[in-house]
Every structure is written in C-alpha cells, then in structure tokens.
Design a protein around this motif. Structure first.
Motif, short mmCIF file in Angstrom:
data_model
loop_
_atom_site.label_atom_id
_atom_site.label_comp_id
_atom_site.label_asym_id
_atom_site.label_seq_id
_atom_site.Cartn_x
_atom_site.Cartn_y
_atom_site.Cartn_z
N ARG A 200 0.87 -1.18 0.00
CA ARG A 200 0.00 0.00 0.00
C ARG A 200 0.91 1.22 0.00
O ARG A 200 1.80 1.33 0.84
N LYS B 244 -1.26 12.34 -7.40
CA LYS B 244 -1.90 12.40 -8.71
C LYS B 244 -1.74 13.84 -9.19
O LYS B 244 -2.10 14.78 -8.48
N SER C 264 -3.99 7.10 -2.77
CA SER C 264 -3.43 5.85 -2.23
C SER C 264 -3.61 4.74 -3.26
O SER C 264 -4.60 4.69 -4.00
N ILE C 265 -2.62 3.88 -3.30
CA ILE C 265 -2.62 2.73 -4.21
C ILE C 265 -2.34 1.49 -3.38
O ILE C 265 -1.40 1.45 -2.59
N GLU C 266 -3.18 0.47 -3.57
CA GLU C 266 -2.99 -0.80 -2.89
C GLU C 266 -2.92 -1.90 -3.95
O GLU C 266 -3.77 -1.96 -4.85
N ILE C 267 -1.91 -2.76 -3.85
CA ILE C 267 -1.71 -3.84 -4.81
C ILE C 267 -1.63 -5.15 -4.05
O ILE C 267 -0.77 -5.31 -3.17
N ILE D 280 -5.63 -4.19 -8.13
CA ILE D 280 -4.97 -2.89 -7.93
C ILE D 280 -6.08 -1.91 -7.57
O ILE D 280 -7.03 -1.74 -8.34
N ILE E 175 -6.89 1.96 -6.72
CA ILE E 175 -6.43 3.34 -6.78
C ILE E 175 -7.53 4.19 -6.17
O ILE E 175 -8.57 4.41 -6.80
N ASP E 176 -7.34 4.62 -4.93
CA ASP E 176 -8.39 5.24 -4.12
C ASP E 176 -9.61 4.32 -4.13
O ASP E 176 -9.54 3.23 -3.61
N ILE F 181 -0.14 9.37 -12.02
CA ILE F 181 -0.09 8.98 -10.62
C ILE F 181 1.27 8.35 -10.38
O ILE F 181 1.68 7.45 -11.12
#
Length: 192
Positions: A57, A62, A75-78, A97, A99-100, A167
């Motif tokens: 995370r 952006k 925020s980005i969570e993978i 993935i 992205i927000d 981003i």
C-alpha cells in the motif's frame, strides 16, 4: 569369525572396513554430471518462474501533466502475485490494484507486463466489456509505480494521453512524483 582389532597407531592399510562400493567411478561419472546439470537447470527455472506475492500500500501523488499547480494525494494498494515468464518476454500479474476507490481487478484476466516493465491498464465493465484506463510502468516487484491515465477524446472517439493525469507512488510531493515518473516512463513522456 574373529574380528580384527586395530590399534590407534595402526592404520587400515588400504582396507575398507565397511566395504562400501565406490560411488564415483569412470562408468557413472558422466551420468552424475548430466543429472547434476539437469537438477540445477530445473532449480534455476523454478527460481525464475516461481510467483512473487505482492501486498503493498503506497501513498502517492496524482498530478496533471503540464500544470504545476495541480497535485493531490492518492493511495494505491496492490494485492496479488507476479509470475515471471521463463524467457522474460512477458510477466503476468494476477490480483487487484486499488487506486483510491477505483478497483482494477485482474483475478479473472491477467495483467501482462512487457519486458520494459510497462502494462496497459483496463477496467472491466462486466459481460466481457473492458475500457482503457491508462498505462503503468513499474520498478521490480511494484516497488515504484507510475500510472498514466488516458482521457477520452470526445470528437475523435478515442483516447489521448496529451494533458492527462499521472499517478506516482510512493511519494509525497509533486516534485517527487515528477522525478519518479521521469525515472520510470520512456523518454517521450518526460519532464511534465
């Protein structure tokens, strides 16, 4: 049958008290070398292609290309796994993935990562329909990420990356985001 006893000073004088057969001799030496190369080759192949599990995370920025006044935190969570191709032509990512609030779901359909560590991002619309979201460039196992968001061009009926949004993560300022984009994107997109 009497057992022969040896003193500590006396040596075996060439006798093999356990009478073990000699494992490596001229007749099976080539077989052992071939088997060793085969086992090492399989081990290397498995080490290269074994999936790497990813659960990260990041906080990022952006920003709009060409407009230095606009930058917003994101925020980005993978979560997923990355499988490397045997000859590294393409890697494959299976997972999600986020992205927000936008979910890019690659659990049913893999995300293919090119040799230059870039990938096209798609949003699944259900019933097999997908729309283009943008393109992504990564470093290693998603340690650094830059996403270029494509905007739909109304009159042309296609997509444009002209003055689009980018981003970058992990970063906390627009300057860091631009530096990260310059590091990961090809030369034609630099210095926004």
């Amino acid at each position: 049958m009497a057992l022969r006893q040896y003193s500590s000073v006396e040596s075996f004088k060439g006798e093999d008290p356990l009478r073990l057969p000699k494992l490596i001799n001229d007749s099976n030496r080539t077989l052992i070398i071939i088997m060793s190369i085969f086992i090492i080759g399989i081990w290397i192949m498995l080490a290269i292609t074994f999936p790497k599990y990813i659960n990260v995370r990041y906080e990022g920025i952006k920003y709009q290309a060409g407009n230095t006044d606009i930058a917003e935190p994101i925020s980005i969570e993978i979560i997923g796994r990355r499988c490397r191709g045997l000859f590294r032509e393409y890697d494959r990512f299976e997972g999600k993935i986020m992205i927000d609030d936008l979910l890019l779901d690659y659990t049913q359909m893999s995300l293919w990562i090119n040799k230059d560590k870039s990938a096209s991002l798609y949003i699944s619309g259900g019933q097999g329909y997908t729309s283009t979201y943008g393109s992504m460039s990564i470093k290693n196992n998603f340690e650094k990420i830059t996403i270029q968001i494509y905007e739909q061009v109304q009159n042309a009926g296609g997509w444009s990356s002209g003055s689009s949004w980018l981003i970058s993560a992990p970063c906390s300022t627009r300057d860091e985001a631009v530096r990260l984009s310059n590091e990961l994107l090809p030369n034609i997109y630099r210095n926004y």
